[in-house]
Enzyme design. Structure first.
Site, PDB file in Angstrom:
ATOM      1  N   GLU A  83      11.124 -17.148 -30.263  1.00  0.00           N
ATOM      2  CA  GLU A  83      11.143 -18.575 -30.583  1.00  0.00           C
ATOM      3  C   GLU A  83      12.137 -19.352 -29.722  1.00  0.00           C
ATOM      4  OE1 GLU A  83      13.927 -16.693 -33.733  1.00  0.00           O
ATOM      5  OE2 GLU A  83      12.185 -16.157 -32.508  1.00  0.00           O
ATOM      6  N   CYS A 131      12.713  -9.563 -34.857  1.00  0.00           N
ATOM      7  CA  CYS A 131      14.006  -8.948 -35.125  1.00  0.00           C
ATOM      8  C   CYS A 131      13.930  -8.054 -36.372  1.00  0.00           C
ATOM      9  CB  CYS A 131      15.086 -10.014 -35.234  1.00  0.00           C
ATOM     10  SG  CYS A 131      16.773  -9.375 -35.060  1.00  0.00           S
ATOM     11  N   HIS A 172      14.110 -12.507 -29.969  1.00  0.00           N
ATOM     12  CA  HIS A 172      13.704 -13.736 -30.646  1.00  0.00           C
ATOM     13  C   HIS A 172      12.864 -14.597 -29.705  1.00  0.00           C
ATOM     14  CE1 HIS A 172      16.191 -13.615 -34.389  1.00  0.00           C
ATOM     15  NE2 HIS A 172      16.854 -12.722 -33.676  1.00  0.00           N
TER      16      HIS A 172
END
Length: 268
Positions: free
Chosen positions: A236, A102, A234
């Site tokens: 993750e 990001c 993102h």
């Protein structure tokens, strides 16, 4: 891996990056590596820090240099931005495996604009409103956004990204189209993409929707860097213990390869 690292702007609020920590852990399990995270406050890496902060700056830089890899995660605000940009330049120049997420991807683009394209004042329009249009504004406010309304203006949720054939990201994901989650208001300025790609920074993931083309994944070629990858989304958020996200897995694999290479005697 001895020391893949995670930058944090808030050392006292590490839970804000819990998803990133878990994603690194998932990847370490898959690559059978021992993970140790070194938390470094990005503001302490700012080259402009005065003499009063000389000792903590030196210590932070030494800790970074001892790490095997680097993650620059998402965040908000200007604090630590120059330190992030400086750390990314160090990773790029010294072939240290790097993953940006990001704001971390936006910082990587700003760094490349400054130090490769020579746009000294390149920055994000999120932090400065006097940047030269389509020259210094490496990161811009999304065209369909509303600057007056503060609530509900982020680009949120799962969005499709199309990965370029032959790219590292495409190889890691093993498919052309992926769905990843987003949380941002600003994006890479498409007006600078052509110049950046000519200079070696490849935009290998793009999203095309009703609002136009967006840059989603950027990378340096495997020939020029062991692992330099960043995403606007993102990664993750889609990582799982038995199925680590490919971008984190690629980072840990690259760290492992670099460690083995460095320990292998010349001519062995």
């Amino acid at each position: 891996v001895n020391d893949p690292i995670l930058f944090s702007l808030r050392l006292h609020f590490r839970d804000a990056y819990l998803s990133v920590v878990k994603a690194l852990t998932h990847a370490a399990i898959a690559t059978k590596q021992r993970l140790r995270i070194e938390w470094i406050e990005a503001s302490q890496l700012n080259p402009a820090n005065n003499d009063a902060h000389r000792e903590e700056k030196a210590t932070s830089w030494e800790r970074l240099k001892q790490c095997d890899g680097c993650v620059v995660p998402g965040g908000f605000g200007t604090r630590g931005m120059e330190g992030k940009i400086a750390a990314i330049q160090y990773c790029r120049d010294n072939e240290k495996p790097f993953l940006g997420i990001c704001l971390g991807m936006q910082a990587a683009v700003i760094e490349y604009c400054r130090n490769v394209l020579g746009i000294e004042k390149a920055h994000s329009a999120e932090f400065f409103d006097d940047l030269v249009k389509d020259e210094e504004d490496a990161v811009i406010f999304m065209p369909e956004g509303d600057r007056e309304r503060m609530g509900g203006t982020m680009r949120l949720g799962a969005r499709e990204t199309i990965l370029k054939d032959g790219s590292r990201a495409r190889s890691l994901y093993g498919k052309e189209k992926v769905m990843e989650r987003h949380r941002h208001r600003y994006e890479v300025n498409p007006a600078l993409v052509g110049r950046l790609e000519e200079a070696g920074l490849q935009f290998v993931g793009r999203n095309t929707d009703e609002s136009g083309e967006r840059m989603e994944v950027v990378e340096l070629s495997e020939d020029s860097h062991p692992y330099f990858v960043a995403s606007q989304f993102h990664p993750e958020f889609t990582s799982r213990p038995e199925l680590p996200n490919p971008l984190f897995l690629g980072l840990l694999q690259a760290c492992k390869t670099v460690i083995v290479t460095e320990k292998t005697p010349v001519g062995a």
